[in-house]
Write an enzyme that holds these catalytic residues in place. Structure first.
Site, PDB file in Angstrom:
ATOM      1  N   SER A 146       5.702   5.386  12.294  1.00 44.67           N
ATOM      2  CA  SER A 146       4.852   6.620  11.903  1.00 44.67           C
ATOM      3  C   SER A 146       5.616   7.566  11.004  1.00 44.67           C
ATOM      4  CB  SER A 146       4.871   7.498  13.281  1.00 44.67           C
ATOM      5  OG  SER A 146       4.168   8.721  13.025  1.00 44.67           O
TER       6      SER A 146
ATOM      7  N   GLY B 149       0.917  -1.174   0.050  1.00 44.31           N
ATOM      8  CA  GLY B 149       0.037  -0.080  -0.055  1.00 44.31           C
ATOM      9  C   GLY B 149       1.033   1.084  -0.154  1.00 44.31           C
TER      10      GLY B 149
ATOM     11  N   LYS C 224       3.166   2.939  19.792  1.00 49.70           N
ATOM     12  CA  LYS C 224       2.478   3.434  18.896  1.00 49.70           C
ATOM     13  C   LYS C 224       1.332   3.932  19.237  1.00 49.70           C
ATOM     14  CE  LYS C 224       2.396   5.060  14.571  1.00 49.70           C
ATOM     15  NZ  LYS C 224       0.850   4.764  14.246  1.00 49.70           N
TER      16      LYS C 224
ATOM     17  N   GLU D  14      -1.499  12.121  19.320  1.00 52.44           N
ATOM     18  CA  GLU D  14      -1.745  12.987  17.993  1.00 52.44           C
ATOM     19  C   GLU D  14      -3.119  13.379  17.896  1.00 52.44           C
ATOM     20  OE1 GLU D  14      -2.543  10.910  13.769  1.00 52.44           O
ATOM     21  OE2 GLU D  14      -0.375  10.825  14.439  1.00 52.44           O
ATOM     22  N   TYR D  15      -4.097  12.604  18.432  1.00 52.81           N
ATOM     23  CA  TYR D  15      -5.565  12.932  18.428  1.00 52.81           C
ATOM     24  C   TYR D  15      -5.696  14.164  19.190  1.00 52.81           C
ATOM     25  CZ  TYR D  15      -7.692   8.455  16.672  1.00 52.81           C
ATOM     26  OH  TYR D  15      -7.984   7.548  16.051  1.00 52.81           O
TER      27      TYR D  15
ATOM     28  N   ASP E   9       2.374  -8.440  -2.973  1.00 50.89           N
ATOM     29  CA  ASP E   9       0.878  -7.731  -2.606  1.00 50.89           C
ATOM     30  C   ASP E   9       0.152  -8.584  -3.429  1.00 50.89           C
ATOM     31  OD1 ASP E   9      -0.110  -4.873  -1.234  1.00 50.89           O
ATOM     32  OD2 ASP E   9      -1.207  -5.773  -2.668  1.00 50.89           O
TER      33      ASP E   9
END
Length: 301
Positions: A121, A9, A173, A180-181, A30
């Site tokens: 991240s 991805g 993490k 982060e929120y 993939d």
């Protein structure tokens, strides 16, 4: 160093490019054949199946999995456990719940395969800026595959660390994403208040830009906010619905279970959920109550 990359991805493909640029050999797989072909064009060796990927790697093998959390990780890890041999290393670099990671590691390690969890991240900027890597696993195993982390991180000596035993990487993490929120919610509320004041005719892109330099609230999130406002000052065409990918929910649940108060992060998660309620029955109940006890007007739908 040689490794297999499973999951091409946006993030997995970018990580593959960065590893190739650093001189590593990557065998890529993939389910999307076109994604494999793109990585082959970047210099990777392509594989048509998990079996083929494992067979192309020299022992002891290192396989990095970058697939969505949940069933996709379960299926991939179970299949790889049957294919890999003792002393091979299996890395889960996605956003798995740390409790799931502990269970998977127990199952994998029974076969003699090492399990390493890496909280990753960096998003779409990681290819250029490098990735922040929070690594859980046996210290000797982490040391053996250290060149991979040094190549993916912003520099060999920063942006990555072995933070503890298996599970510690994904736990760290999870907390990182919860923080982060809260940061994102604070910025959003502050800019909403600035935008609401029409008397001062505030230039939001300019304010965001000056805050980026010398201010105690400067951050990469603010850099991205300033960029977004410069491109679209009124945020035209941007809907108010904000998604969450799960880590914030896991963190809030863990905070409650651990009796650690995390009110800011909890409320930031609730705000995201509320943003997706277009016709909130709860808000209509609030309006009715205000009308009943105080005669306050009710806005018509």
């Amino acid at each position: 160093m040689e490794l297999g990359m499973i999951g091409l991805g946006r993030m997995g493909a970018a990580m593959t490019k960065r590893l190739l640029a650093a001189g590593h050999t990557v065998v890529a797989y993939d389910q999307d054949r076109a994604a494999v072909e793109r990585s082959v064009a970047d210099g990777a060796a392509g594989a048509v199946s998990l079996d083929a990927l494992v067979s192309r790697l020299n022992a002891p093998r290192t396989v990095w999995v970058m697939v969505p959390a949940g069933d996709a990780v379960n299926d991939t890890v179970e299949r790889l456990t049957r294919l890999l041999k003792a002393d091979d290393t299996l890395i889960d670099g996605g956003n798995s719940n740390f409790r799931d990671t502990l269970q998977r590691a127990f199952s994998v390690q029974k076969s003699g395969v090492h399990f390493v969890d890496v909280g990753t991240s960096g998003g779409i900027w990681g290819l250029k800026e490098g990735y922040c890597l929070m690594i859980g696993g046996d210290a000797a195993v982490v040391k053996r595959i250290q060149p991979l982390f040094e190549s993916l991180a912003p520099a060999q000596d920063r942006g990555w660390a072995h933070v503890g035993p298996v599970g510690a990487g994904h736990f760290t993490k999870m907390v990182h994403n919860g923080i982060e929120y809260g940061l994102m919610q604070s910025y959003s509320e502050g800019f909403a208040l600035l935008e609401k004041n029409k008397d001062f005719r505030l230039d939001l892109p300019k304010i965001a830009e000056i805050w980026r330099h010398g201010s105690v609230v400067r951050s990469w999130l603010l850099d991205l906010t300033a960029q977004a406002l410069a491109e679209n000052p009124n945020l035209e065409g941007i809907g108010p619905s904000v998604a969450d990918s799960g880590e914030g929910r896991w963190m809030v649940a863990e905070a409650i279970a651990s009796d650690v108060p995390c009110p800011v992060i909890t409320l930031s998660l609730l705000e995201r959920i509320r943003s997706r309620v277009q016709d909130s029955f709860g808000n209509r109940i609030l309006a009715v109550m205000r009308n009943k006890f105080g005669g306050h007007a009710i806005a018509k739908q």
